[in-house]
Design a protein around this motif. Sequence first.
Motif, mmCIF file in Angstrom:
data_model
loop_
_atom_site.group_PDB
_atom_site.id
_atom_site.type_symbol
_atom_site.label_atom_id
_atom_site.label_comp_id
_atom_site.label_asym_id
_atom_site.label_seq_id
_atom_site.Cartn_x
_atom_site.Cartn_y
_atom_site.Cartn_z
ATOM 1 N N HIS A 60 0.834 -1.099 -0.074
ATOM 2 C CA HIS A 60 -0.109 0.111 -0.017
ATOM 3 C C HIS A 60 0.827 1.223 -0.067
ATOM 4 N N TRP A 75 -2.157 7.237 -1.878
ATOM 5 C CA TRP A 75 -2.647 6.625 -3.427
ATOM 6 C C TRP A 75 -3.989 6.060 -3.544
ATOM 7 N N ALA A 76 -4.546 6.371 -4.447
ATOM 8 C CA ALA A 76 -6.157 5.812 -4.815
ATOM 9 C C ALA A 76 -6.149 5.163 -6.045
ATOM 10 N N PRO A 77 -6.617 4.162 -6.361
ATOM 11 C CA PRO A 77 -6.834 3.486 -7.532
ATOM 12 C C PRO A 77 -7.536 4.444 -8.426
ATOM 13 N N PRO A 78 -7.029 4.264 -9.854
ATOM 14 C CA PRO A 78 -8.059 5.283 -10.727
ATOM 15 C C PRO A 78 -9.057 4.361 -11.000
ATOM 16 N N THR A 97 -12.222 3.027 -12.786
ATOM 17 C CA THR A 97 -12.493 2.275 -13.933
ATOM 18 C C THR A 97 -13.424 2.597 -14.667
ATOM 19 N N SER A 131 -11.078 0.362 -21.282
ATOM 20 C CA SER A 131 -11.004 -1.034 -21.621
ATOM 21 C C SER A 131 -11.398 -1.415 -22.876
ATOM 22 N N LYS A 187 -10.428 -6.723 -20.340
ATOM 23 C CA LYS A 187 -9.423 -5.869 -19.835
ATOM 24 C C LYS A 187 -8.691 -5.080 -20.959
#
Length: 124
Positions: free
Chosen positions: A72, A76-79, A81, A86, A92
């Motif tokens: 971790h 940071w935060a995940p982008p 979706t 995609s 994916k």
Amino acid sequence: MSRPPINPDKSVAGIAVDPQTLERVIPESRRPDGTVRKQIKIRPGFTPQEDVRRFRGTKQAQMDVNVLPKGHIIGWAPPPTSMAASGSDGTKPLSKSAKKNAKRKEKREKEKVDVPDNWEDDDD
């Protein structure tokens, strides 16, 4: 006072509280040959080695509570979706090497189209 449970919880070492006498005991069990082991009383205050927890100081215990998951990164935060990122069919997104391979495949197919099938027809 409420009655203890009929099937008391056992510790790691197998020690349970006897519901009748409220003493700590190792309950009777059956050996593979069918004979029965007698119930064993445990002295008050005795803690077997299997039940002893690893000592953690107050600072160590506090650090364990505040520890982040492995890998971790703070802040940071995940982008998000989105379907645009995609593939067109909802799969994916392709990796870098997969994109290169797709381009190579398209190039090979294009070269196949440029080459005529019958060489004799072009001369006439």
